[in-house]
Structure formats: C-alpha cells, structure tokens
Design a protein around this motif. Structure first.
Motif, PDB file in Angstrom:
ATOM      1  N   VAL A 270     100.747  91.305   4.400  1.00 30.91           N
ATOM      2  CA  VAL A 270     101.984  90.358   4.721  1.00 30.91           C
ATOM      3  C   VAL A 270     101.629  89.054   5.219  1.00 30.91           C
ATOM      4  CG1 VAL A 270     104.299  90.196   5.614  1.00 30.91           C
ATOM      5  CG2 VAL A 270     103.493  92.627   4.707  1.00 30.91           C
ATOM      6  N   GLU A 271     102.079  87.872   4.727  1.00 33.27           N
ATOM      7  CA  GLU A 271     101.704  86.614   5.475  1.00 33.27           C
ATOM      8  C   GLU A 271     102.957  85.744   6.132  1.00 33.27           C
ATOM      9  OE1 GLU A 271     100.556  82.176   3.759  1.00 33.27           O
ATOM     10  OE2 GLU A 271     100.252  84.008   2.552  1.00 33.27           O
ATOM     11  N   LEU A 272     102.880  85.526   7.304  1.00 36.27           N
ATOM     12  CA  LEU A 272     104.227  84.732   7.645  1.00 36.27           C
ATOM     13  C   LEU A 272     103.861  83.323   7.091  1.00 36.27           C
ATOM     14  CD1 LEU A 272     104.674  85.992  11.188  1.00 36.27           C
ATOM     15  CD2 LEU A 272     105.903  86.624   9.068  1.00 36.27           C
ATOM     16  N   ARG A 273     104.886  82.833   6.681  1.00 38.68           N
ATOM     17  CA  ARG A 273     104.587  81.226   5.834  1.00 38.68           C
ATOM     18  C   ARG A 273     105.684  80.312   6.092  1.00 38.68           C
ATOM     19  NH1 ARG A 273     103.986  81.587  -0.361  1.00 38.68           N
ATOM     20  NH2 ARG A 273     102.268  83.031   0.442  1.00 38.68           N
ATOM     21  N   ALA A 274     105.424  79.055   6.385  1.00 38.97           N
ATOM     22  CA  ALA A 274     106.464  77.991   6.587  1.00 38.97           C
ATOM     23  C   ALA A 274     106.418  77.260   5.483  1.00 38.97           C
ATOM     24  CB  ALA A 274     106.181  76.891   7.987  1.00 38.97           C
ATOM     25  N   VAL A 275     107.517  77.228   4.711  1.00 37.68           N
ATOM     26  CA  VAL A 275     107.852  76.837   3.284  1.00 37.68           C
ATOM     27  C   VAL A 275     108.648  75.353   3.798  1.00 37.68           C
ATOM     28  CG1 VAL A 275     108.536  76.966   1.172  1.00 37.68           C
ATOM     29  CG2 VAL A 275     107.651  78.989   2.500  1.00 37.68           C
ATOM     30  N   PRO A 276     108.078  74.212   3.317  1.00 31.82           N
ATOM     31  CA  PRO A 276     108.647  73.128   3.290  1.00 31.82           C
ATOM     32  C   PRO A 276     109.984  73.002   2.343  1.00 31.82           C
ATOM     33  CG  PRO A 276     106.703  72.393   2.263  1.00 31.82           C
ATOM     34  CD  PRO A 276     106.568  74.325   2.607  1.00 31.82           C
TER      35      PRO A 276
ATOM     36  N   VAL B 111     112.123  76.891   5.143  1.00 30.10           N
ATOM     37  CA  VAL B 111     112.403  78.245   5.443  1.00 30.10           C
ATOM     38  C   VAL B 111     111.234  78.805   5.947  1.00 30.10           C
ATOM     39  CG1 VAL B 111     112.067  79.091   3.424  1.00 30.10           C
ATOM     40  CG2 VAL B 111     113.615  80.255   4.729  1.00 30.10           C
ATOM     41  N   GLU B 112     111.334  79.812   7.055  1.00 30.22           N
ATOM     42  CA  GLU B 112     110.148  80.771   7.409  1.00 30.22           C
ATOM     43  C   GLU B 112     110.327  81.926   6.727  1.00 30.22           C
ATOM     44  OE1 GLU B 112     107.873  80.396   9.640  1.00 30.22           O
ATOM     45  OE2 GLU B 112     108.290  77.995  10.121  1.00 30.22           O
ATOM     46  N   LEU B 113     109.059  82.491   6.037  1.00 34.05           N
ATOM     47  CA  LEU B 113     109.181  83.633   5.140  1.00 34.05           C
ATOM     48  C   LEU B 113     107.913  84.736   5.609  1.00 34.05           C
ATOM     49  CD1 LEU B 113     109.318  82.205   1.542  1.00 34.05           C
ATOM     50  CD2 LEU B 113     111.185  83.037   3.100  1.00 34.05           C
ATOM     51  N   ALA B 114     108.534  85.840   5.407  1.00 38.44           N
ATOM     52  CA  ALA B 114     107.362  87.014   5.406  1.00 38.44           C
ATOM     53  C   ALA B 114     107.092  87.073   3.952  1.00 38.44           C
ATOM     54  CB  ALA B 114     108.059  88.324   6.237  1.00 38.44           C
ATOM     55  N   VAL B 115     106.052  87.075   3.575  1.00 42.07           N
ATOM     56  CA  VAL B 115     105.746  87.111   2.014  1.00 42.07           C
ATOM     57  C   VAL B 115     104.711  88.224   1.659  1.00 42.07           C
ATOM     58  CG1 VAL B 115     104.797  85.775   0.310  1.00 42.07           C
ATOM     59  CG2 VAL B 115     105.993  84.434   1.793  1.00 42.07           C
ATOM     60  N   ALA B 116     105.024  88.936   0.881  1.00 39.88           N
ATOM     61  CA  ALA B 116     104.202  89.843   0.209  1.00 39.88           C
ATOM     62  C   ALA B 116     104.137  89.775  -1.283  1.00 39.88           C
ATOM     63  CB  ALA B 116     104.555  91.581   0.637  1.00 39.88           C
ATOM     64  N   THR B 117     102.960  90.346  -2.030  1.00 35.09           N
ATOM     65  CA  THR B 117     102.722  90.137  -3.387  1.00 35.09           C
ATOM     66  C   THR B 117     102.964  91.347  -3.787  1.00 35.09           C
ATOM     67  OG1 THR B 117     101.359  88.143  -3.204  1.00 35.09           O
ATOM     68  CG2 THR B 117     101.400  89.338  -5.228  1.00 35.09           C
TER      69      THR B 117
ATOM     70  N   VAL C 263     115.887  89.456   8.750  1.00 38.06           N
ATOM     71  CA  VAL C 263     116.208  88.887   7.677  1.00 38.06           C
ATOM     72  C   VAL C 263     117.188  87.832   7.909  1.00 38.06           C
ATOM     73  CG1 VAL C 263     116.980  88.649   5.156  1.00 38.06           C
ATOM     74  CG2 VAL C 263     115.518  90.756   6.112  1.00 38.06           C
ATOM     75  N   ALA C 264     117.155  86.440   7.405  1.00 35.70           N
ATOM     76  CA  ALA C 264     117.785  85.479   7.981  1.00 35.70           C
ATOM     77  C   ALA C 264     118.216  84.705   6.638  1.00 35.70           C
ATOM     78  CB  ALA C 264     117.230  84.515   8.827  1.00 35.70           C
ATOM     79  N   GLY C 265     118.573  85.176   5.701  1.00 28.30           N
ATOM     80  CA  GLY C 265     119.092  84.565   4.542  1.00 28.30           C
ATOM     81  C   GLY C 265     118.685  85.165   3.080  1.00 28.30           C
ATOM     82  N   PRO C 266     118.866  84.588   1.997  1.00 33.09           N
ATOM     83  CA  PRO C 266     118.761  85.165   0.697  1.00 33.09           C
ATOM     84  C   PRO C 266     117.253  85.267   0.280  1.00 33.09           C
ATOM     85  CG  PRO C 266     119.354  82.891   0.368  1.00 33.09           C
ATOM     86  CD  PRO C 266     119.419  83.142   1.815  1.00 33.09           C
TER      87      PRO C 266
ATOM     88  N   ILE D 126     107.122  88.126  -3.116  1.00 32.04           N
ATOM     89  CA  ILE D 126     108.443  88.387  -2.537  1.00 32.04           C
ATOM     90  C   ILE D 126     108.404  87.863  -0.986  1.00 32.04           C
ATOM     91  CG2 ILE D 126     110.221  90.202  -1.591  1.00 32.04           C
ATOM     92  CD1 ILE D 126     108.656  91.890  -3.878  1.00 32.04           C
ATOM     93  N   GLY D 127     109.615  86.949  -0.810  1.00 34.99           N
ATOM     94  CA  GLY D 127     109.781  86.077   0.400  1.00 34.99           C
ATOM     95  C   GLY D 127     110.980  86.576   1.243  1.00 34.99           C
ATOM     96  N   TRP D 128     111.080  87.154   2.517  1.00 31.56           N
ATOM     97  CA  TRP D 128     112.113  87.293   3.097  1.00 31.56           C
ATOM     98  C   TRP D 128     112.273  86.145   4.028  1.00 31.56           C
ATOM     99  CZ3 TRP D 128     113.244  93.142   4.413  1.00 31.56           C
ATOM    100  CH2 TRP D 128     113.481  93.795   3.258  1.00 31.56           C
ATOM    101  N   PRO D 129     113.174  85.419   4.221  1.00 31.44           N
ATOM    102  CA  PRO D 129     113.548  84.467   5.179  1.00 31.44           C
ATOM    103  C   PRO D 129     113.774  85.356   6.672  1.00 31.44           C
ATOM    104  CG  PRO D 129     114.986  84.100   3.280  1.00 31.44           C
ATOM    105  CD  PRO D 129     114.347  85.379   3.233  1.00 31.44           C
ATOM    106  N   ILE D 130     112.992  84.945   7.786  1.00 29.81           N
ATOM    107  CA  ILE D 130     113.135  85.597   8.847  1.00 29.81           C
ATOM    108  C   ILE D 130     113.309  84.849  10.183  1.00 29.81           C
ATOM    109  CG2 ILE D 130     111.655  87.572   7.979  1.00 29.81           C
ATOM    110  CD1 ILE D 130     109.285  85.964   9.584  1.00 29.81           C
ATOM    111  N   PHE D 131     113.796  85.566  11.192  1.00 29.78           N
ATOM    112  CA  PHE D 131     113.680  84.910  12.553  1.00 29.78           C
ATOM    113  C   PHE D 131     113.122  86.037  13.509  1.00 29.78           C
ATOM    114  CE2 PHE D 131     118.018  86.306  12.449  1.00 29.78           C
ATOM    115  CZ  PHE D 131     118.291  86.750  13.489  1.00 29.78           C
ATOM    116  N   ARG D 132     112.656  85.527  14.622  1.00 26.66           N
ATOM    117  CA  ARG D 132     112.171  86.532  15.735  1.00 26.66           C
ATOM    118  C   ARG D 132     113.281  87.282  16.527  1.00 26.66           C
ATOM    119  NH1 ARG D 132     106.771  87.583  15.702  1.00 26.66           N
ATOM    120  NH2 ARG D 132     105.481  86.053  14.712  1.00 26.66           N
TER     121      ARG D 132
END
Length: 308
Positions: free
Chosen positions: A160-166, A243-249, A275-278, A300-306
């Motif tokens: 799993v990767e935490l990714r900031a998507v512009p 968005v901030e995403l937790a991403v897995a392939t 999870v913070a969004g679609p 698969i990317g889940w929008p997240i917040f801590r």
C-alpha cells in the motif's frame, strides 16, 4: 386365465416379391409385446418406456417429465393402461435432449432447438447458450481464485502506498448507475470516450460513489486525462480535485477485485485512517491493452484522512 398363451393362426397368403415379413413374438397375456389382452398388436419396432430408458440413459421419471412438458412425446400411449411406447427413431432425439440438459440448457430452449428445422437457427441457439456457460465458467474461476487467496494461511502482504494526487483536467462521462447495470454502462462510456478523445495524457480512470457499494446505486464517473477535453455527446471536461489516497494494485481480472478492496480496507483501519470520499480506480493495464486477464493491473485508491 393367468399364464395362458394366446395363439393366432393366420391364413396362408402369397408373399409379394421384395416384401419383408416381420414376425411378431407372441407373449403371455398381459405382456406389452405381441398381442395385448385387448387384441391390439404392438410391433417389435416399438419400445416400452423401460427399454427406451435403458437405451437413452434417461430415467423413466425423466421421460415422463419430458412427455408432460411436451418435449419428448411417446410415439404411442395406450389409452387403457397409460403405457408409453417409443419408436426407434426417437432415440437420437432423446440423446440430443440428454446432451443439452447436461449443458444446463433450459427446457424451453431445448424445445426450440429440437423443433427447429433450420440448422443455422439451431446452431445459433446452442452458441448463445454456450456463450452464457463460458461467462458462468469465468465467474466460477474468479470465485475459486478469490477463495484460494482468502483461505491462504500465508498470504502475501498487500503493498500500500500513501499518495498525494494533484488536481487534473479530464474528459469525463458521469451518471447515476445501478450496480447491476455497471458493466453495460462502463462499456458504453468507454467506447464514447475512445471516440471523442484523440490524445490521452494518462490512463483511464473511474470514480465510484460510496452509495454504489452500500445501496446498489450511486454516482459514477469514467474519465481520461486530456490536454484539451472536448464537449461531445455525454463527454465533457471537468477538473478532478486534489486528494490524498491509500493506493493498492489489484492484479488480474476485475471479478475478484473485492478481495483487494478488503485487504486495502484492513490496512486503512490498522493504520488509523478513514475513508474520506468516493473510491478511485486507475486502469493501468486493461482489456484494451492486453487480452489476457492475468496481465491486467488496476490501482485502487481510497481517499483518506488520519483519525489522530
């Protein structure tokens, strides 16, 4: 009297040239062969239901059910006893029915196939059913793969990767869709995007509202990055927010992506995230890129917040 053998003496007659005489075996009273107790003749060309059952490997119960359904009607039915008799030329029809039922062809379709006199129409009916079977087989294989993965005592840890998507400008098609209609909607939207967008600047993606999973209907957007997204039909330009995403392939067919969803969700909870969004999906390798489902790659990317 019980056990009495009926004998009938026929007057001698000249046999015309080229005519074959069939000799009937006389049997005891009550037999369904030879002369019946009521004086009716049943030729050896007719088969009792038990004999027909042994020849066709269809049980007597099944033959009766097919008769009642009008699928395989006996050549003769004794009005007094209800005995069913079949002719020899019905054996091939029974065997065709048997094979079709082994393929789980519905009775209504079996009737259409055996009643059709057009070979092309019969072939089309069988081909349609075989295509449905192949779809079911694919689903079964996907379920087996998912179960093996779920029941593996030593599963491979999910990366799993935490990714900031512009934010990004995309060409999109969006609508409220029932989950049961997703496959058809997706195929139509993809074809429209392919026709409208000449130059992509990134891979195909999708955004799926939470209600699609929770209630079976939700807002869906299919999109492709483009430098100058067009207005054409349902295709329109829009800007995806950062968005901030937790991403897995997810690797392989889309049918068992739910397993990757579950593993990603477990990781998110274990790492005190919410999870913070679609949900977002990005199709790095899909059917248009490689016909082999094992080669498909979906992020698969889940929008997240801590939460802390």
């Amino acid at each position: 009297m019980s056990g009495f053998v009926r004998c009938v003496r026929l007057p001698a007659q000249p046999r015309p040239s080229g005519v074959t005489i069939t000799v009937l075996r006389l049997a005891a009273a009550g037999s369904r062969m030879g002369l019946s107790p009521w004086g009716r003749v049943q030729t050896v060309a007719m088969l009792a239901i038990g004999e027909f059952s042994r020849l066709t490997h269809l049980s007597v119960r099944t033959l009766r059910r097919y008769h009642e359904a009008g699928l395989l009607v006996p050549a003769a039915v004794d009005r007094s006893t209800g005995y069913r008799s079949y002719s020899g030329d019905q054996i091939a029809t029974a065997q065709v029915i048997h094979r079709l039922r082994e393929l789980d062809v519905p009775l209504a379709d079996v009737r259409r196939i055996i009643e059709s006199t057009d070979p092309g129409n019969r072939a089309a009916l069988v081909s349609d059913h075989l295509a449905r079977l192949e779809v079911e087989l694919d689903r079964t294989r996907a379920a087996v793969v998912s179960l093996r993965r779920l029941l593996d005592p030593d599963p491979v840890p999910l990366s799993v990767e935490l990714r900031a998507v512009p934010e990004a400008m995309v060409a999109a098609i969006e609508d409220d869709v029932d989950s049961d209609a997703m496959a058809a909607w997706f195929a139509g939207a993809l074809a429209e995007l392919d026709a409208a967008v000449d130059k992509r600047t990134g891979p195909l993606g999708g955004i799926y509202d939470n209600s699609l999973f929770e209630e079976g209907r939700g807002h869906v957007m299919l999109h492709v990055p483009a430098a100058d997204p067009p207005h054409l039909g349902r295709v329109h330009p829009t800007t995806l927010p950062a968005v901030e995403l937790a991403v897995a392939t997810h690797v392989g067919p889309h049918d068992h992506a739910d397993v990757t969803y579950g593993e990603l969700g477990t990781w998110v909870v274990a790492n005190a995230l919410a999870v913070a969004g679609p949900v977002r999906e990005t199709y790095l390798v899909g059917p248009a890129d490689d016909p082999d489902p094992s080669a498909w790659r979906t992020e698969i990317g889940w929008p997240i917040f801590r939460m802390s």
